[in-house]
Design a protein around this motif. Structure first.
Motif, PDB file in Angstrom:
ATOM      1  N   UNK A  19       7.197   6.042  -0.036  1.00 28.75           N
ATOM      2  CA  UNK A  19       6.433   4.977   0.788  1.00 28.75           C
ATOM      3  C   UNK A  19       7.160   3.688   0.382  1.00 28.75           C
ATOM      4  N   UNK A  20       7.777   3.421  -0.733  1.00 28.66           N
ATOM      5  CA  UNK A  20       8.600   2.241  -0.904  1.00 28.66           C
ATOM      6  C   UNK A  20       9.779   2.246  -0.079  1.00 28.66           C
ATOM      7  N   UNK A  21      10.468   3.457   0.483  1.00 28.11           N
ATOM      8  CA  UNK A  21      11.533   3.412   1.298  1.00 28.11           C
ATOM      9  C   UNK A  21      10.725   3.005   2.874  1.00 28.11           C
ATOM     10  N   UNK A  22       9.651   3.705   2.969  1.00 24.56           N
ATOM     11  CA  UNK A  22       9.164   3.359   4.241  1.00 24.56           C
ATOM     12  C   UNK A  22       8.624   1.973   4.607  1.00 24.56           C
ATOM     13  N   UNK A  23       7.862   1.387   3.515  1.00 23.71           N
ATOM     14  CA  UNK A  23       7.512  -0.122   3.689  1.00 23.71           C
ATOM     15  C   UNK A  23       8.657  -1.022   3.779  1.00 23.71           C
ATOM     16  N   UNK A  24       9.425  -0.748   2.683  1.00 22.81           N
ATOM     17  CA  UNK A  24      10.573  -1.925   3.012  1.00 22.81           C
ATOM     18  C   UNK A  24      11.490  -1.761   4.103  1.00 22.81           C
ATOM     19  N   UNK A  64       5.654   1.644  13.275  1.00 21.30           N
ATOM     20  CA  UNK A  64       4.426   1.690  12.533  1.00 21.30           C
ATOM     21  C   UNK A  64       4.034   0.473  11.802  1.00 21.30           C
ATOM     22  N   UNK A  65       2.938  -0.190  11.286  1.00 25.10           N
ATOM     23  CA  UNK A  65       2.830  -1.140  10.319  1.00 25.10           C
ATOM     24  C   UNK A  65       2.989  -0.901   8.807  1.00 25.10           C
ATOM     25  N   UNK A  66       3.698  -1.679   8.096  1.00 19.15           N
ATOM     26  CA  UNK A  66       3.949  -1.170   6.888  1.00 19.15           C
ATOM     27  C   UNK A  66       2.878  -1.344   5.787  1.00 19.15           C
ATOM     28  N   UNK A  67       1.550  -1.839   6.218  1.00 25.64           N
ATOM     29  CA  UNK A  67       0.708  -1.901   5.231  1.00 25.64           C
ATOM     30  C   UNK A  67       0.204  -0.654   4.687  1.00 25.64           C
ATOM     31  N   UNK A 117       3.695 -14.929   6.719  1.00 32.28           N
ATOM     32  CA  UNK A 117       2.893 -13.906   5.943  1.00 32.28           C
ATOM     33  C   UNK A 117       3.824 -12.592   5.756  1.00 32.28           C
ATOM     34  N   UNK A 118       4.862 -12.260   6.997  1.00 31.12           N
ATOM     35  CA  UNK A 118       5.600 -10.993   6.873  1.00 31.12           C
ATOM     36  C   UNK A 118       6.715 -11.521   5.721  1.00 31.12           C
ATOM     37  N   UNK A 119       7.416 -12.480   5.787  1.00 31.81           N
ATOM     38  CA  UNK A 119       8.468 -12.830   4.739  1.00 31.81           C
ATOM     39  C   UNK A 119       7.699 -12.721   3.302  1.00 31.81           C
ATOM     40  N   UNK A 120       6.541 -12.981   3.175  1.00 31.41           N
ATOM     41  CA  UNK A 120       5.950 -12.885   1.936  1.00 31.41           C
ATOM     42  C   UNK A 120       5.660 -11.539   1.557  1.00 31.41           C
ATOM     43  N   UNK A 121       5.242 -11.000   2.437  1.00 30.53           N
ATOM     44  CA  UNK A 121       4.975  -9.586   2.118  1.00 30.53           C
ATOM     45  C   UNK A 121       6.148  -8.718   1.713  1.00 30.53           C
ATOM     46  N   UNK A 122       7.399  -8.975   2.681  1.00 31.78           N
ATOM     47  CA  UNK A 122       8.660  -8.251   2.269  1.00 31.78           C
ATOM     48  C   UNK A 122       9.153  -8.747   0.923  1.00 31.78           C
ATOM     49  N   UNK A 123       8.880  -9.824   0.373  1.00 32.69           N
ATOM     50  CA  UNK A 123       9.089 -10.305  -1.069  1.00 32.69           C
ATOM     51  C   UNK A 123       8.316  -9.486  -2.123  1.00 32.69           C
TER      52      UNK A 123
END
Length: 408
Positions: A231-236, A138-141, A194-200
């Motif tokens: 949602x925090x665990x899922x997104x990261x 799934x997308x993390x957004x 973009x993904x690296x920045x989003x991960x930060x």
């Protein structure tokens, strides 16, 4: 072949109480594994055991190998939300598990139970798995934005990155769900700038959630606070998983397995802590996810090796973690265990379902049992060398041949 007296002494006809008799007294998590997916016999066993655990041992929750976000809809239904049972089950289980009657019956019974008890005693159902499927993640957004929304309702706005920045960096969901990325890392966006920045930024938001716990736990609605952590665990977790999908090194598939089981372990750890005051939790997933030893799978030319969710959770919980493996003898007309395997030896006993003490089984079969070679990729047999890492075994003498991806 006739069963030896020692083998007969190791096994009892299956009953839920025979299973609980084998468990350590301080069990907080009972992990019930299944040897393959899609077999109603194992779902029926799970349901029978769970009803006993609720009635006799104070269990008030079950976690299943399914999408942790989709399961929120099932749990809301269990709590009294409106909905059609068939639709709730179909949409609330991942991996197509909503098609199985045993899962429908579990949800039906849990809702019926909840209709007659106080809110503090109601049964909860959780998804332990990340929102992952065989060829896509799934997308993390969506989870990242839900986390941002929760924090924005409680914290000063200058502490948070702009929501628009998260949306811009994430881009369309379709970028993240490209099925071809499962086999071709070049098709994954998991390591783009973009993904690296989003991960930060996801790490910053998760840190804010943890660092603000005294405030948030005191003023937020408990369910919304719980879901923010989910949602925090899922997104990261998804951002790590997508980064692993974009990896091109020889350890790529191992990394994907590690990331998935780590997500499962983290979800289960959070569930156990949430449920601690209400009672122990039953977990139901594949044996390979719940076993205490490392997972091993041959995937094409790759020999995969990773630490299972069960091994991670057992390390954290110690003797609070109990693992009961399930196994079967004959599957359909053409899949029979060799007579010198654990399954072949147990199949010489006449009972259709057995509860087996693994220590007595190890002593009864020492030096004369081999690991079963599966007929296909959907089943992994009992390992005679790992019986000391199992608290119990449930054996079903015969199951039908499944159809589709779980045993076609």
């Amino acid at each position: 072949m006739t069963a030896s007296p020692a083998l007969r002494d190791a096994a009892r006809p299956f009953s839920p109480s025979a299973v609980t008799d084998l468990l350590p007294p301080r069990t907080r998590v009972l992990a019930l594994g299944e040897p393959t997916h899609g077999v109603e016999a194992f779902l029926d066993l799970r349901n029978e055991l769970f009803r006993h655990l609720v009635a006799e041992h104070g269990y008030r929750s079950i976690a299943v190998e399914s999408d942790c976000l989709a399961a929120l809809g099932i749990d809301a239904y269990l709590g009294g939300a409106d909905g059609d049972l068939d639709t709730v089950v179909r949409e609330g289980f991942g991996h197509g598990f909503g098609d199985f009657p045993g899962n429908r019956e579990l949800v039906r019974w849990m809702r019926e139970f909840n209709s007659g008890v106080a809110e503090s005693e109601r049964l909860r159902l959780y998804g332990a798995d990340g929102p992952l499927e065989m060829t896509a993640a799934a997308p993390p957004g969506p989870s990242l934005l839900r986390l941002h929304e929760f924090l924005a309702a409680h914290l000063r706005p200058e502490l948070l990155p702009p929501r628009e920045e998260l949306t811009r960096l994430h881009g369309p969901d379709a970028r993240w769900t490209e099925p071809a990325a499962a086999l071709d890392p070049a098709r994954s966006v998991g390591r783009t700038d973009e993904a690296v920045q989003l991960r930060l930024l996801a790490d910053e938001l998760t840190t804010l959630l943890a660092a603000s716990a005294p405030q948030l736990a005191g003023e937020a609605e408990p369910e919304k606070y719980w879901q923010a952590g989910l949602h925090a665990r899922t997104a990261t977790g998804l951002l790590r998983y997508h980064a692993a999908m974009a990896g091109a090194g020889p350890d790529r598939f191992n990394s994907l397995m590690r990331q998935r089981d780590l997500m499962m372990a983290d979800n289960l750890d959070a569930i156990v802590r949430r449920e601690a005051e209400r009672g122990p939790t039953l977990v139901f997933a594949h044996n390979r996810h719940l076993q205490r030893e490392a997972g091993r799978i041959r995937l094409g030319a790759h020999d995969l090796l990773w630490w299972s969710a069960g091994s991670l959770l057992a390390t954290r919980l110690g003797d609070g973690y109990a693992f009961v493996a399930t196994a079967f003898g004959h599957r359909g007309a053409d899949d029979h265990p060799a007579p010198d395997t654990l399954e072949g030896l147990l199949a010489t006993l006449p009972e259709p379902r057995l509860t087996v003490d693994p220590r007595l089984l190890a002593a009864a079969t020492e030096g004369r049992a081999k690991a079963r070679v599966p007929a296909d990729h959907t089943y992994f047999g009992l390992d005679p060398e790992a019986l000391e890492l199992v608290d119990g075994v449930v054996f079903v003498r015969e199951i039908p041949r499944q159809s589709g991806p779980f045993g076609g």
